[in-house]
Write an enzyme that holds these catalytic residues in place. Structure first.
Site, PDB file in Angstrom:
ATOM      1  N   TYR A  66       0.838  -1.203   0.000  1.00  0.00           N
ATOM      2  CA  TYR A  66       0.000   0.000   0.000  1.00  0.00           C
ATOM      3  C   TYR A  66       0.874   1.256   0.000  1.00  0.00           C
ATOM      4  O   TYR A  66       0.928   1.989  -0.958  1.00  0.00           O
ATOM      5  CB  TYR A  66      -0.948  -0.015   1.195  1.00  0.00           C
ATOM      6  CG  TYR A  66      -1.922   1.139   1.192  1.00  0.00           C
ATOM      7  CD1 TYR A  66      -3.042   1.111   0.377  1.00  0.00           C
ATOM      8  CD2 TYR A  66      -1.725   2.261   1.997  1.00  0.00           C
ATOM      9  CE1 TYR A  66      -3.953   2.173   0.352  1.00  0.00           C
ATOM     10  CE2 TYR A  66      -2.631   3.329   1.985  1.00  0.00           C
ATOM     11  CZ  TYR A  66      -3.735   3.276   1.165  1.00  0.00           C
ATOM     12  OH  TYR A  66      -4.624   4.335   1.139  1.00  0.00           O
TER      13      TYR A  66
ATOM     14  N   SER B 285      -6.463   0.973  -4.266  1.00  0.00           N
ATOM     15  CA  SER B 285      -6.564   2.396  -3.974  1.00  0.00           C
ATOM     16  C   SER B 285      -5.190   3.047  -4.155  1.00  0.00           C
ATOM     17  O   SER B 285      -4.651   3.040  -5.247  1.00  0.00           O
ATOM     18  CB  SER B 285      -7.127   2.600  -2.566  1.00  0.00           C
ATOM     19  OG  SER B 285      -7.599   3.903  -2.398  1.00  0.00           O
TER      20      SER B 285
ATOM     21  N   ASP C 229     -17.749   3.607  -8.271  1.00  0.00           N
ATOM     22  CA  ASP C 229     -16.854   4.011  -7.180  1.00  0.00           C
ATOM     23  C   ASP C 229     -16.817   5.536  -7.125  1.00  0.00           C
ATOM     24  O   ASP C 229     -16.432   6.188  -8.091  1.00  0.00           O
ATOM     25  CB  ASP C 229     -15.457   3.446  -7.433  1.00  0.00           C
ATOM     26  CG  ASP C 229     -14.482   3.712  -6.287  1.00  0.00           C
ATOM     27  OD1 ASP C 229     -14.826   4.471  -5.372  1.00  0.00           O
ATOM     28  OD2 ASP C 229     -13.375   3.153  -6.323  1.00  0.00           O
TER      29      ASP C 229
ATOM     30  N   HIS D 189     -15.863   1.569  -3.527  1.00  0.00           N
ATOM     31  CA  HIS D 189     -14.428   1.479  -3.282  1.00  0.00           C
ATOM     32  C   HIS D 189     -14.056   0.235  -2.479  1.00  0.00           C
ATOM     33  O   HIS D 189     -12.892  -0.013  -2.233  1.00  0.00           O
ATOM     34  CB  HIS D 189     -13.967   2.739  -2.555  1.00  0.00           C
ATOM     35  CG  HIS D 189     -12.499   2.992  -2.680  1.00  0.00           C
ATOM     36  ND1 HIS D 189     -11.864   3.168  -3.896  1.00  0.00           N
ATOM     37  CD2 HIS D 189     -11.518   3.087  -1.737  1.00  0.00           C
ATOM     38  CE1 HIS D 189     -10.575   3.379  -3.692  1.00  0.00           C
ATOM     39  NE2 HIS D 189     -10.344   3.330  -2.400  1.00  0.00           N
TER      40      HIS D 189
END
Length: 715
Positions: free
Chosen positions: A486, A566, A649, A684
């Protein structure tokens, strides 16, 4: 406990049988991609001519038939390809079995009642239950599974009133960030008729102690055509009095002179004060204002007036407020501020430690502090004057969360999880220091067969970076490996359980979590080391993780798949552009792929704290240099790529993934498939139905298995 912002859950798995490096596989014939119309859009920014040939794909699928047709055409090609993968059904069947176990959420205690979420196994949405006694018979309070035919309407946030007689809850439809708040009578299970709209993100809901109404935060109603794409501005705090329409709600706090500020309010345990936290972006910087609710004419008093540091209120005793803060302490410390002190001078209670303070609460007149020790939880207790008071014994190496409750109530609950430890809820007695299981799941695999290692590797600049390597004890390398990352927004990723990951590990795969810079694992310095001008460190760390796994023989060069969502989707796009030779497959999900226009939609404007401003020349040059959409280079073979997003989204608008996919398919980057899997009526990630999670994960694993040489076998 105070927690960092929520992100996509891990939905991946790890290993079983030993696998050797596969022989090089012939590439398949490139899929016949749908034709994507190009437009002549070129904009000059700081002397650079930037082409954006797929700008039209930013349009909302709900309002633009051409975009909707493009989505349908992409899904048709992708579904046809996925149908050819032999492991798809094997993964689907096994993940469904593994998902079929009871899952409980942390209980919230109000008025002697215990409210908690529960999923019996394969329910699309968790159900809200209540018990009148700790170990009494539970009863269903809200079951959202009948709210929509496709299971995509979810119960989102909820909060009982102080006496437990009422419950405010929010509805999330089709994965959107927008919420509708309603109120339910917990005795009858019937709605009161109260309804509040246009709440978004963390809705900042807090009941008045007398149950007369609640405080909440919301945005203005947007124009209908811009509902899911307009930037989020003009956040305000209101009080909703029960039995009145939303139009009559009282405005409590707003900053019309600065529409970019967001405001969230919460009432202290004693009911006297309303604490308002004001932020501008995603960085840990906020102002604090406190309103004395006993003074009818009082206005919010500014306690922290600058956006320089993080100040999280964790409780109060009278006028003495306790904060967790990184002011003067990059890894956070505990201080108190007395409202009667004219200078509002912070007094240190628990100084900064070498470990990072990840969460704090006050329960049973004790400070309960959650420290991250190399991305693993350690829970320490302190008295309110800062004296060490022991630790909370945990079942092993993993992640603990929770410890909420009232300051004078010694009863609290926490959840514990690890890669091979399904999330278990414990009741903790602060007075006796004992923890007992309250809800322990039974899963369809033997956790003792799996091993978890923590390793450290050197990144490009020599920085030592941790990673967790998870696999079956019998698995030896090199083996097909799924590397997850991430690296942003100060969000730490710590050990957690995923039933789906087990399916990957059972087939001989390895799961690896790399705790790269940009996250919060080691405090502010770790975050700062991976944002703004330092963002390239995030990509270097992740590339370094892949190189380490190959060098150590954990995986082979043609066996490494990567995954992230993301901000992690951005990570996937950037590292594939920079090192396409390193990876066999990439699975970017709901990624931020156009770094020059991210701040023009919904929540994007908040992300400038991590990314910078596309409108500023220095930031523009950095963003343009790594933007996934703008840096796809032909003449090189790219790994197989399966992009996942949702057509609705409204956090990271799907135009990012649409444009990135179109650019991939148009480039001369080899014959491996570069496809998009576009979910409908999903957002999302939050609120996604269980059946859609299983279907999507099965497709992702089958795709990764194909291109890492995994020999998927039915059990």
């Amino acid at each position: 406990m105070r927690r960092s912002l929520l992100t996509l859950p891990l939905l991946f798995a790890s290993p079983v049988t030993a696998q050797t490096a596969p022989e090089p596989r012939p590439t398949m014939t490139k899929p016949a991609y749908p034709q994507t119309r190009r437009v002549d859009v070129v904009e000059e920014q700081f002397g650079v001519k930037v082409a954006d040939p797929y700008r039209w794909l930013e349009n909302d699928v709900r309002n633009d038939k051409e975009v909707a047709d493009w989505v349908a055409a992409q899904n048709q090609v992708t579904n046809a390809y996925l149908a050819t993968l032999p492991g798809r059904q094997v993964f689907a069947d096994r993940i469904k079995t593994l998902f079929n176990y009871e899952r409980f959420g942390l209980p919230t205690k109000k008025g002697g009642k215990y409210f908690y979420s529960h999923n019996s196994g394969l329910q699309n949405q968790a159900v809200l239950w209540v018990r009148d006694q700790l170990n009494g018979q539970g009863r269903v309070l809200i079951d959202p599974n009948g709210w929509s035919k496709d299971g995509a309407t979810a119960l989102a946030e909820w909060l009982p009133s102080e006496d437990g007689k009422l419950l405010a809850y929010s509805i999330q439809d089709g994965g959107t960030d927008w919420r509708t708040i309603k109120v339910l009578d917990t005795a009858t299970g019937k709605d009161t008729g109260d309804e509040v709209s246009w709440a978004k993100y963390t809705m900042g809901l807090s009941w008045a102690k007398d149950g007369s109404g609640f405080f909440y935060s919301r945005y203005p109603e947007p124009p209908a055509a811009e509902k899911f794409q307009a930037t989020s501005e003009n956040h305000k705090v209101f009080f909703h009095k029960l039995g009145t329409p939303q139009s009559a709600d009282r405005l409590v706090y707003a900053t019309p002179e600065n529409p970019k500020l967001g405001h969230y309010a919460g009432i202290t345990d004693d009911g006297r004060y309303l604490v308002i936290s004001t932020t501008e972006g995603t960085d840990n910087r906020n102002m604090v204002h406190i309103l004395d609710l006993k003074d009818a004419g009082a206005k919010p008093r500014t306690i922290i007036g600058k956006l320089e540091n993080d100040w999280s209120v964790i409780g109060n005793t009278g006028t003495r407020f306790f904060f967790s803060t990184n002011a003067g302490a990059p890894r956070d410390r505990i201080v108190s501020i007395d409202l009667n002190d004219a200078g509002l001078t912070p007094k240190e209670i628990v100084p900064e430690q070498k470990e990072t303070l990840a969460g704090a609460s006050i329960v049973g007149d004790r400070l309960v502090l959650d420290y991250m020790v190399d991305a693993k939880s350690e829970i320490r207790r302190y008295t309110l004057d800062g004296k060490a008071d022991g630790k909370v014994a945990l079942p092993g190496i993993g992640t603990a969360s929770g410890f909420g409750g009232e300051m004078d109530d010694p009863e609290t609950f926490f959840a514990f999880t690890s890669f091979n430890y399904p999330t278990t809820i414990f009741r903790y007695d602060v007075k006796t220091g004992t923890a007992t299981p309250w809800a322990q799941p039974k899963v369809a695999f033997d956790p003792s067969q799996y091993k978890v290692e923590q390793r450290f590797f050197a990144s490009k600049d020599g920085t030592k970076v941790p990673m967790f390597v998870v696999r079956k004890a019998t698995t030896t390398g090199p083996a097909p490996t799924l590397l997850w990352g991430y690296g942003g927004f100060n969000v730490p990723y710590t050990p957690s359980f995923s039933a789906a990951r087990v399916a990957w590990m059972e087939q001989g795969g390895v799961f690896v979590l790399a705790n790269i810079r940009g996250g919060g694992e080691y405090g502010k310095a770790w975050h700062d080391g991976g944002r703004l001008a330092n963002k390239q460190n995030v990509f270097d760390d992740f590339i370094g993780a892949g190189e380490y796994l190959i060098k150590e023989g954990i995986t082979g060069k043609s066996q490494l798949a990567i995954q992230g969502g993301s901000n992690g989707g951005l990570l996937m796009g950037a590292v594939v552009n920079q090192r396409p030779d390193l990876f066999a497959a990439a699975l970017p999900a709901v990624g931020v792929m156009d770094m020059l226009r991210f701040d023009r939609f919904t929540a994007g404007r908040y992300w400038v704290d991590d990314y910078g401003y596309p409108s500023k020349e220095a930031d523009f040059k950095r963003l343009y240099a790594y933007s996934p959409y703008h840096n796809i280079k032909g003449g090189r073979d790219y790994p197989a790529i399966l992009v996942t997003t949702a057509d609705t989204d409204d956090r990271v608008v799907p135009g990012h993934s649409f444009k990135y996919t179109a650019a991939l398919q148009a480039a001369d980057i080899g014959d491996k498939p570069h496809l998009a899997r576009i979910e409908t009526r999903a957002g999302h990630g939050s609120g996604k139905p269980t059946d859609k999670i299983i279907e999507e994960t099965s497709d992702l694993y089958a795709f990764a298995a194909k291109w890492t040489g995994m020999d998927v076998k039915a059990r």
